[in-house]
Design a protein around this motif. Sequence first.
Motif, PDB file in Angstrom:
ATOM      1  N   GLU A 162       0.806  -1.232   0.000  1.00 33.79           N
ATOM      2  CA  GLU A 162       0.000   0.000   0.000  1.00 33.79           C
ATOM      3  C   GLU A 162       0.838   1.279   0.000  1.00 33.79           C
ATOM      4  OE1 GLU A 162       0.886  -0.872   4.304  1.00 33.79           O
ATOM      5  OE2 GLU A 162       0.367  -2.040   2.537  1.00 33.79           O
ATOM      6  N   CYS A 163       2.167   1.154  -0.007  1.00 34.70           N
ATOM      7  CA  CYS A 163       3.044   2.326   0.093  1.00 34.70           C
ATOM      8  C   CYS A 163       3.539   2.758  -1.288  1.00 34.70           C
ATOM      9  CB  CYS A 163       4.242   2.016   0.998  1.00 34.70           C
ATOM     10  SG  CYS A 163       5.420   3.371   1.109  1.00 34.70           S
ATOM     11  N   THR A 164       3.373   4.053  -1.597  1.00 36.74           N
ATOM     12  CA  THR A 164       3.886   4.611  -2.867  1.00 36.74           C
ATOM     13  C   THR A 164       4.713   5.873  -2.591  1.00 36.74           C
ATOM     14  OG1 THR A 164       1.829   5.868  -3.184  1.00 36.74           O
ATOM     15  CG2 THR A 164       1.962   3.703  -4.243  1.00 36.74           C
ATOM     16  N   ARG A 165       5.327   5.965  -1.426  1.00 37.43           N
ATOM     17  CA  ARG A 165       6.048   7.172  -1.013  1.00 37.43           C
ATOM     18  C   ARG A 165       7.203   7.523  -1.953  1.00 37.43           C
ATOM     19  NH1 ARG A 165       5.481  11.056   0.814  1.00 37.43           N
ATOM     20  NH2 ARG A 165       7.191  11.316   2.282  1.00 37.43           N
ATOM     21  N   CYS A 166       7.973   6.514  -2.412  1.00 38.74           N
ATOM     22  CA  CYS A 166       9.137   6.812  -3.254  1.00 38.74           C
ATOM     23  C   CYS A 166       8.714   7.453  -4.572  1.00 38.74           C
ATOM     24  CB  CYS A 166       9.960   5.557  -3.502  1.00 38.74           C
ATOM     25  SG  CYS A 166       9.052   4.185  -4.250  1.00 38.74           S
ATOM     26  N   SER A 167       7.568   7.023  -5.120  1.00 35.48           N
ATOM     27  CA  SER A 167       7.107   7.592  -6.391  1.00 35.48           C
ATOM     28  C   SER A 167       6.564   9.007  -6.206  1.00 35.48           C
ATOM     29  CB  SER A 167       6.033   6.697  -7.013  1.00 35.48           C
ATOM     30  OG  SER A 167       4.828   6.760  -6.278  1.00 35.48           O
ATOM     31  N   GLU A 168       6.161   9.338  -4.987  1.00 34.16           N
ATOM     32  CA  GLU A 168       5.603  10.669  -4.730  1.00 34.16           C
ATOM     33  C   GLU A 168       6.684  11.730  -4.547  1.00 34.16           C
ATOM     34  OE1 GLU A 168       3.223  10.074  -1.281  1.00 34.16           O
ATOM     35  OE2 GLU A 168       1.849   8.674  -2.271  1.00 34.16           O
ATOM     36  N   VAL A 169       7.856  11.333  -4.058  1.00 31.26           N
ATOM     37  CA  VAL A 169       8.892  12.334  -3.733  1.00 31.26           C
ATOM     38  C   VAL A 169       9.968  12.482  -4.792  1.00 31.26           C
ATOM     39  CG1 VAL A 169       8.554  12.017  -1.245  1.00 31.26           C
ATOM     40  CG2 VAL A 169      10.289  10.667  -2.427  1.00 31.26           C
ATOM     41  N   CYS A 170      10.024  11.584  -5.797  1.00 30.60           N
ATOM     42  CA  CYS A 170      11.098  11.633  -6.803  1.00 30.60           C
ATOM     43  C   CYS A 170      10.984  12.893  -7.655  1.00 30.60           C
ATOM     44  CB  CYS A 170      11.061  10.391  -7.689  1.00 30.60           C
ATOM     45  SG  CYS A 170      12.367  10.383  -8.939  1.00 30.60           S
ATOM     46  N   PRO A 171      12.008  13.791  -7.645  1.00 25.96           N
ATOM     47  CA  PRO A 171      11.929  15.039  -8.412  1.00 25.96           C
ATOM     48  C   PRO A 171      12.446  14.918  -9.842  1.00 25.96           C
ATOM     49  CG  PRO A 171      13.887  15.086  -7.050  1.00 25.96           C
ATOM     50  CD  PRO A 171      13.219  13.753  -6.798  1.00 25.96           C
ATOM     51  N   ALA A 172      13.113  13.795 -10.160  1.00 27.13           N
ATOM     52  CA  ALA A 172      13.811  13.691 -11.451  1.00 27.13           C
ATOM     53  C   ALA A 172      13.086  12.834 -12.477  1.00 27.13           C
ATOM     54  CB  ALA A 172      15.216  13.132 -11.224  1.00 27.13           C
ATOM     55  N   GLY A 173      11.981  12.195 -12.099  1.00 24.97           N
ATOM     56  CA  GLY A 173      11.252  11.350 -13.036  1.00 24.97           C
ATOM     57  C   GLY A 173      11.822   9.955 -13.171  1.00 24.97           C
ATOM     58  N   ALA A 174      12.794   9.596 -12.314  1.00 15.48           N
ATOM     59  CA  ALA A 174      13.345   8.235 -12.344  1.00 15.48           C
ATOM     60  C   ALA A 174      12.296   7.238 -11.852  1.00 15.48           C
ATOM     61  CB  ALA A 174      14.596   8.148 -11.486  1.00 15.48           C
ATOM     62  N   ILE A 175      11.496   7.650 -10.861  1.00 16.19           N
ATOM     63  CA  ILE A 175      10.377   6.838 -10.371  1.00 16.19           C
ATOM     64  C   ILE A 175       9.106   7.622 -10.679  1.00 16.19           C
ATOM     65  CG2 ILE A 175       9.387   5.626  -8.397  1.00 16.19           C
ATOM     66  CD1 ILE A 175      12.086   5.932  -6.982  1.00 16.19           C
ATOM     67  N   ARG A 176       8.297   7.125 -11.595  1.00 16.64           N
ATOM     68  CA  ARG A 176       7.077   7.854 -11.969  1.00 16.64           C
ATOM     69  C   ARG A 176       5.992   7.615 -10.917  1.00 16.64           C
ATOM     70  NH1 ARG A 176       3.312   4.374 -14.160  1.00 16.64           N
ATOM     71  NH2 ARG A 176       4.136   2.306 -14.628  1.00 16.64           N
ATOM     72  N   PRO A 177       5.102   8.584 -10.716  1.00 20.33           N
ATOM     73  CA  PRO A 177       4.010   8.405  -9.745  1.00 20.33           C
ATOM     74  C   PRO A 177       3.097   7.244 -10.145  1.00 20.33           C
ATOM     75  CG  PRO A 177       4.230  10.710 -10.385  1.00 20.33           C
ATOM     76  CD  PRO A 177       5.097   9.924 -11.312  1.00 20.33           C
ATOM     77  N   ILE A 178       2.841   6.342  -9.212  1.00 22.72           N
ATOM     78  CA  ILE A 178       1.966   5.205  -9.474  1.00 22.72           C
ATOM     79  C   ILE A 178       0.917   5.098  -8.382  1.00 22.72           C
ATOM     80  CG2 ILE A 178       3.664   3.847 -10.761  1.00 22.72           C
ATOM     81  CD1 ILE A 178       4.162   2.226  -8.197  1.00 22.72           C
ATOM     82  N   THR A 179      -0.179   4.406  -8.704  1.00 22.20           N
ATOM     83  CA  THR A 179      -1.236   4.163  -7.733  1.00 22.20           C
ATOM     84  C   THR A 179      -0.964   2.845  -7.020  1.00 22.20           C
ATOM     85  OG1 THR A 179      -2.610   2.981  -9.327  1.00 22.20           O
ATOM     86  CG2 THR A 179      -2.884   5.374  -9.209  1.00 22.20           C
ATOM     87  N   VAL A 180      -1.730   2.610  -5.956  1.00 23.60           N
ATOM     88  CA  VAL A 180      -1.584   1.361  -5.201  1.00 23.60           C
ATOM     89  C   VAL A 180      -1.947   0.167  -6.090  1.00 23.60           C
ATOM     90  CG1 VAL A 180      -2.425   0.046  -3.213  1.00 23.60           C
ATOM     91  CG2 VAL A 180      -1.990   2.493  -2.990  1.00 23.60           C
ATOM     92  N   GLY A 181      -2.972   0.345  -6.941  1.00 28.49           N
ATOM     93  CA  GLY A 181      -3.385  -0.719  -7.860  1.00 28.49           C
ATOM     94  C   GLY A 181      -2.301  -1.058  -8.860  1.00 28.49           C
ATOM     95  N   GLU A 182      -1.637  -0.020  -9.415  1.00 28.16           N
ATOM     96  CA  GLU A 182      -0.551  -0.250 -10.368  1.00 28.16           C
ATOM     97  C   GLU A 182       0.618  -0.963  -9.694  1.00 28.16           C
ATOM     98  OE1 GLU A 182      -0.663   3.337 -13.640  1.00 28.16           O
ATOM     99  OE2 GLU A 182       0.022   3.813 -11.619  1.00 28.16           O
ATOM    100  N   LYS A 183       0.909  -0.575  -8.446  1.00 26.67           N
ATOM    101  CA  LYS A 183       2.016  -1.208  -7.740  1.00 26.67           C
ATOM    102  C   LYS A 183       1.726  -2.686  -7.478  1.00 26.67           C
ATOM    103  CE  LYS A 183       4.904  -1.046  -3.658  1.00 26.67           C
ATOM    104  NZ  LYS A 183       5.261  -0.375  -2.414  1.00 26.67           N
ATOM    105  N   SER A 184       0.481  -2.999  -7.139  1.00 24.57           N
ATOM    106  CA  SER A 184       0.127  -4.396  -6.845  1.00 24.57           C
ATOM    107  C   SER A 184       0.271  -5.291  -8.075  1.00 24.57           C
ATOM    108  CB  SER A 184      -1.316  -4.467  -6.337  1.00 24.57           C
ATOM    109  OG  SER A 184      -1.432  -3.753  -5.120  1.00 24.57           O
ATOM    110  N   SER A 185       0.106  -4.713  -9.266  1.00 26.97           N
ATOM    111  CA  SER A 185       0.196  -5.514 -10.485  1.00 26.97           C
ATOM    112  C   SER A 185       1.590  -5.480 -11.110  1.00 26.97           C
ATOM    113  CB  SER A 185      -0.826  -5.022 -11.518  1.00 26.97           C
ATOM    114  OG  SER A 185      -0.550  -3.683 -11.884  1.00 26.97           O
ATOM    115  N   THR A 186       2.545  -4.799 -10.446  1.00 28.94           N
ATOM    116  CA  THR A 186       3.914  -4.696 -10.970  1.00 28.94           C
ATOM    117  C   THR A 186       4.790  -5.787 -10.380  1.00 28.94           C
ATOM    118  OG1 THR A 186       3.709  -2.296 -11.168  1.00 28.94           O
ATOM    119  CG2 THR A 186       5.936  -3.190 -11.194  1.00 28.94           C
ATOM    120  N   ARG A 187       5.510  -6.503 -11.247  1.00 31.06           N
ATOM    121  CA  ARG A 187       6.463  -7.503 -10.766  1.00 31.06           C
ATOM    122  C   ARG A 187       7.759  -6.778 -10.422  1.00 31.06           C
ATOM    123  NH1 ARG A 187       8.757 -12.777 -14.058  1.00 31.06           N
ATOM    124  NH2 ARG A 187      10.390 -13.296 -12.571  1.00 31.06           N
TER     125      ARG A 187
END
Length: 200
Positions: A162-187
Amino acid sequence: SRKCKAACINGREPRIDYSRCVACMDCIETCQHGAIGFRMREKAPAGQTEKNIIHQAGKNQTDHARRSFLTTTVAVATTAALKAQEKKVDGGLAVIEDKKIPVRATPVVPPGAWSARHFAQHCTGCQLCVSACPNNVLRPSADLQKLMQPEMSYERGYCRPECTRCSEVCPAGAIRPITVGEKSSTRIGHAVWIRKNCIP
């Protein structure tokens, strides 16, 4: 301004937003006209001669160096004391035993990164995601090619679904913002059983 990873250079005005600048120095490498540089600037008070300014600057640099050394020493001592008292728990639920870090052929990047290559090209190593991770899963890499860029390590905890903190704070676009649903379906990675670490 197109090369800036943090998108803090406005080429039209021109102006730099120093609150977002992560000092990656890509702008200095890209500029072929010497329009951008990196140096300390000091304003001289009215009525001072050039000789007085040079003497005062030298004194200020010495004072600044001493102050920086003392501040760093206090910060390191405080951090060491806090780490010594920190309980080794995973999310506040279970005590963690020290584990050996496995040698990974491919680093595991945070969910939200397009690929390991895209992540390595865009990450500035600002450590915002490392400090924001609630379970200490992200840690700075010691590899010289990706020095200080974060990589996932499960020796201290696990990545909460349920945590997406790293995608929320990245200023450089290396980690794009994702939802909890997208994270659950990501390997995120590939699980491997290490026999010698297993305690039946």
